[in-house]
Write a protein that holds these residues in place. Structure first.
Motif, PDB file in Angstrom:
ATOM      1  N   LEU A 103      44.574  42.492  29.572  1.00 57.19           N
ATOM      2  CA  LEU A 103      44.028  43.476  30.521  1.00 57.19           C
ATOM      3  C   LEU A 103      42.515  43.318  30.641  1.00 57.19           C
ATOM      4  N   ALA A 104      41.819  43.242  29.504  1.00 53.50           N
ATOM      5  CA  ALA A 104      40.362  43.136  29.518  1.00 53.50           C
ATOM      6  C   ALA A 104      39.910  41.801  30.102  1.00 53.50           C
ATOM      7  N   LEU A 105      40.564  40.706  29.716  1.00 52.12           N
ATOM      8  CA  LEU A 105      40.149  39.390  30.183  1.00 52.12           C
ATOM      9  C   LEU A 105      40.338  39.248  31.691  1.00 52.12           C
ATOM     10  N   SER A 106      41.466  39.682  32.206  1.00 55.67           N
ATOM     11  CA  SER A 106      41.706  39.576  33.649  1.00 55.67           C
ATOM     12  C   SER A 106      40.726  40.431  34.435  1.00 55.67           C
ATOM     13  N   SER A 107      40.440  41.620  33.929  1.00 52.18           N
ATOM     14  CA  SER A 107      39.489  42.500  34.598  1.00 52.18           C
ATOM     15  C   SER A 107      38.089  41.897  34.601  1.00 52.18           C
ATOM     16  N   MET A 108      37.638  41.381  33.456  1.00 46.14           N
ATOM     17  CA  MET A 108      36.311  40.786  33.368  1.00 46.14           C
ATOM     18  C   MET A 108      36.224  39.497  34.192  1.00 46.14           C
ATOM     19  N   SER A 109      37.302  38.722  34.229  1.00 44.20           N
ATOM     20  CA  SER A 109      37.295  37.494  35.027  1.00 44.20           C
ATOM     21  C   SER A 109      37.142  37.819  36.507  1.00 44.20           C
ATOM     22  N   MET A 110      37.905  38.798  36.981  1.00 45.28           N
ATOM     23  CA  MET A 110      37.797  39.206  38.374  1.00 45.28           C
ATOM     24  C   MET A 110      36.399  39.704  38.702  1.00 45.28           C
ATOM     25  N   ALA A 111      35.841  40.540  37.833  1.00 40.30           N
ATOM     26  CA  ALA A 111      34.518  41.102  38.081  1.00 40.30           C
ATOM     27  C   ALA A 111      33.441  40.024  38.050  1.00 40.30           C
ATOM     28  N   ALA A 112      33.525  39.092  37.105  1.00 37.86           N
ATOM     29  CA  ALA A 112      32.520  38.031  36.998  1.00 37.86           C
ATOM     30  C   ALA A 112      32.566  37.107  38.209  1.00 37.86           C
ATOM     31  N   MET A 113      33.745  36.766  38.676  1.00 39.23           N
ATOM     32  CA  MET A 113      33.860  35.900  39.848  1.00 39.23           C
ATOM     33  C   MET A 113      33.302  36.581  41.100  1.00 39.23           C
ATOM     34  N   TYR A 114      33.432  37.891  41.167  1.00 42.23           N
ATOM     35  CA  TYR A 114      32.948  38.625  42.331  1.00 42.23           C
ATOM     36  C   TYR A 114      31.448  38.884  42.257  1.00 42.23           C
ATOM     37  N   LYS A 115      30.954  39.394  41.132  1.00 38.63           N
ATOM     38  CA  LYS A 115      29.556  39.812  41.038  1.00 38.63           C
ATOM     39  C   LYS A 115      28.617  38.686  40.605  1.00 38.63           C
ATOM     40  N   MET A 116      29.103  37.785  39.773  1.00 38.34           N
ATOM     41  CA  MET A 116      28.226  36.752  39.233  1.00 38.34           C
ATOM     42  C   MET A 116      28.370  35.422  39.976  1.00 38.34           C
ATOM     43  N   ALA A 117      29.585  35.061  40.348  1.00 36.26           N
ATOM     44  CA  ALA A 117      29.802  33.795  41.043  1.00 36.26           C
ATOM     45  C   ALA A 117      29.746  33.948  42.558  1.00 36.26           C
ATOM     46  N   GLY A 118      29.813  35.177  43.062  1.00 36.45           N
ATOM     47  CA  GLY A 118      29.698  35.403  44.493  1.00 36.45           C
ATOM     48  C   GLY A 118      30.950  35.106  45.287  1.00 36.45           C
ATOM     49  N   TRP A 119      32.113  35.097  44.638  1.00 41.47           N
ATOM     50  CA  TRP A 119      33.359  34.860  45.363  1.00 41.47           C
ATOM     51  C   TRP A 119      33.697  36.070  46.228  1.00 41.47           C
ATOM     52  N   PRO A 120      34.415  35.871  47.354  1.00 45.29           N
ATOM     53  CA  PRO A 120      34.946  37.027  48.099  1.00 45.29           C
ATOM     54  C   PRO A 120      35.832  37.873  47.183  1.00 45.29           C
ATOM     55  N   PHE A 121      35.755  39.196  47.335  1.00 48.36           N
ATOM     56  CA  PHE A 121      36.441  40.052  46.370  1.00 48.36           C
ATOM     57  C   PHE A 121      37.942  39.811  46.356  1.00 48.36           C
ATOM     58  N   VAL A 253      47.628  43.409  36.348  1.00 50.11           N
ATOM     59  CA  VAL A 253      47.721  44.506  37.314  1.00 50.11           C
ATOM     60  C   VAL A 253      47.199  45.802  36.693  1.00 50.11           C
ATOM     61  N   ALA A 254      47.578  46.057  35.445  1.00 51.54           N
ATOM     62  CA  ALA A 254      47.070  47.241  34.743  1.00 51.54           C
ATOM     63  C   ALA A 254      45.552  47.190  34.620  1.00 51.54           C
ATOM     64  N   GLY A 255      45.007  45.999  34.379  1.00 49.90           N
ATOM     65  CA  GLY A 255      43.566  45.853  34.287  1.00 49.90           C
ATOM     66  C   GLY A 255      42.878  46.196  35.595  1.00 49.90           C
ATOM     67  N   LEU A 256      43.475  45.816  36.707  1.00 48.10           N
ATOM     68  CA  LEU A 256      42.893  46.147  38.007  1.00 48.10           C
ATOM     69  C   LEU A 256      42.931  47.656  38.252  1.00 48.10           C
ATOM     70  N   LEU A 257      43.993  48.313  37.812  1.00 48.97           N
ATOM     71  CA  LEU A 257      44.076  49.769  37.974  1.00 48.97           C
ATOM     72  C   LEU A 257      42.986  50.468  37.162  1.00 48.97           C
ATOM     73  N   VAL A 258      42.783  50.011  35.931  1.00 44.69           N
ATOM     74  CA  VAL A 258      41.746  50.609  35.086  1.00 44.69           C
ATOM     75  C   VAL A 258      40.365  50.366  35.684  1.00 44.69           C
ATOM     76  N   THR A 259      40.123  49.154  36.178  1.00 45.51           N
ATOM     77  CA  THR A 259      38.830  48.842  36.789  1.00 45.51           C
ATOM     78  C   THR A 259      38.588  49.686  38.029  1.00 45.51           C
ATOM     79  N   SER A 260      39.621  49.875  38.829  1.00 46.16           N
ATOM     80  CA  SER A 260      39.486  50.708  40.023  1.00 46.16           C
ATOM     81  C   SER A 260      39.191  52.152  39.662  1.00 46.16           C
ATOM     82  N   ARG A 261      39.844  52.665  38.629  1.00 47.14           N
ATOM     83  CA  ARG A 261      39.644  54.068  38.247  1.00 47.14           C
ATOM     84  C   ARG A 261      38.232  54.309  37.712  1.00 47.14           C
ATOM     85  N   LEU A 262      37.710  53.352  36.949  1.00 47.99           N
ATOM     86  CA  LEU A 262      36.389  53.519  36.327  1.00 47.99           C
ATOM     87  C   LEU A 262      35.255  52.985  37.195  1.00 47.99           C
TER      88      LEU A 262
END
Length: 345
Positions: A103-121, A253-262
């Motif tokens: 959960l944590a790794l998938s959430s951090m990977s998604m966030a890093a690719m979006y905010k740090m690497a500049g990928w489309p969300f 999927v659970a990681g994305l839900l937690v990221t969206s909530r927080l």
């Protein structure tokens, strides 16, 4: 002179009362046995949920409010999604210790690719799901082809995924995501939170697969006796890889839900969810030896955990004591499962 037939037994004057007394007793005994039979058909976890629900409704005036009940559904959504994958693995006789770290790794990977690497969300979001599925695939390969015990294999990936989640940003959270992504856990459909709808949909799809699809029914046979299932021609290795991959995807999927909530990706998110995920499945009646369990029971176990956590918070029970209560419930559920298994045997 009267002739007396000695072979004729004179009638007993109390014969009629004796028969009339036995009949009601037989009827009462039959009614009691029917009641016991009906009660035995009611799942034990469901009875426990009803008892807890009624008790908390008396102990707290805020428990039965619609807002609080919807909050329970939102609070258990991430754990519930992960518990579906956990049940599938336990049906095979395995276990997955890595769900919280995935959960944590998938959430951090998604966030890093979006905010740090500049990928489309949208691309980053899909990449986060792929990361979760990839870790699950590794778990499946290690158990199916590497012949590692599921406990050891998933313990190794748990440690690796937790370390990578911290390594990506040196333990720092990432915030700031699109509004539509935040809306997933901030809006409702007909009064029901969207994350609750997602949770119920995942349970329904998985339940349909387990009940009506041959590949789903095969999980029970493999968990019951893996060697017999293999000799019967069932694809044991493929089933293991598929199930572990699904579990990893659901953790993402659970990681994305937690990221969206927080509105924040936390590298330590999900660290405390492993106990709850296993508790949900065990309390729901699944056997840790494999081969038995249902998604209906798992959903009831999820509600028990959610209601307990919510009720203890409303009653101001110390956060340090809440895991003690959950541990006691797990022990009681396992003891009940063993007694039930011996009785059926």
């Amino acid at each position: 002179m009267a002739i007396v037939d000695r072979n004729v037994t004179p009638p007993r004057p109390d014969s009629t009362p004796a028969h009339s007394e036995i009949a009601p007793r037989s009827a009462a005994s039959g009614n009691t046995s029917r009641v016991r039979q009906v009660m035995s058909q009611i799942p034990g976890p469901l009875i426990g949920l009803i008892v807890i629900f009624v008790a908390l409704s008396f102990l707290s005036q805020y428990f039965l409010t619609p807002r609080n009940l919807l909050n329970i559904l939102s609070q258990v959504s991430a754990v519930g999604v992960m518990s579906v994958g956990a049940l599938l693995i336990i049906l095979l006789g395995g276990i997955d210790l890595s769900v919280g770290s995935v959960l944590a790794l998938s959430s951090m990977s998604m966030a890093a690719m979006y905010k740090m690497a500049g990928w489309p969300f949208e691309v980053a979001l899909l990449a986060g799901l792929v990361v979760g599925a990839l870790v699950g695939l590794i778990n499946g390969i290690l158990t199916a082809y590497g012949k590692l015990q599921p406990f050891i294999a998933t313990l190794a990936t748990m440690s690796a995924a937790a370390g990578l989640a911290l390594f990506i940003t040196n333990g720092n959270p990432i915030t700031g995501f699109p509004d539509w992504f935040i809306a997933i856990t901030a809006t409702s459909i007909l009064g029901i939170p969207i994350e609750g709808v997602i949770l119920v949909a995942i349970f329904a799809i998985a339940a349909f697969w387990l009940k009506f699809r041959p590949s789903g029914r095969a999980l029970y046979a493999i968990g019951g006796n893996e060697e017999v299932a293999r000799l019967s021609g069932l694809p044991v290795r493929r089933a293991k890889i598929m199930v572990y991959t699904i579990a990893g995807l659901l953790a993402a999927v659970a990681g994305l839900l937690v990221t969206s909530r927080l509105d924040s990706a936390q590298p330590t998110a999900g660290a405390a969810d492993l106990l709850n995920v296993i508790a949900v499945v065990v309390i729901g009646g699944a056997s840790l030896s494999g081969g038995s369990g249902s998604l209906l029971g798992t959903f009831v176990g999820l509600l028990i955990i959610g209601v307990l956590n919510n009720g203890m918070s409303l009653l101001n029970v110390s956060a340090n004591l809440q895991p003690v209560v959950i541990g006691a419930v797990i022990a009681a559920a396992v003891l009940t499962d063993r007694k039930s298994s011996r009785r059926h045997s």
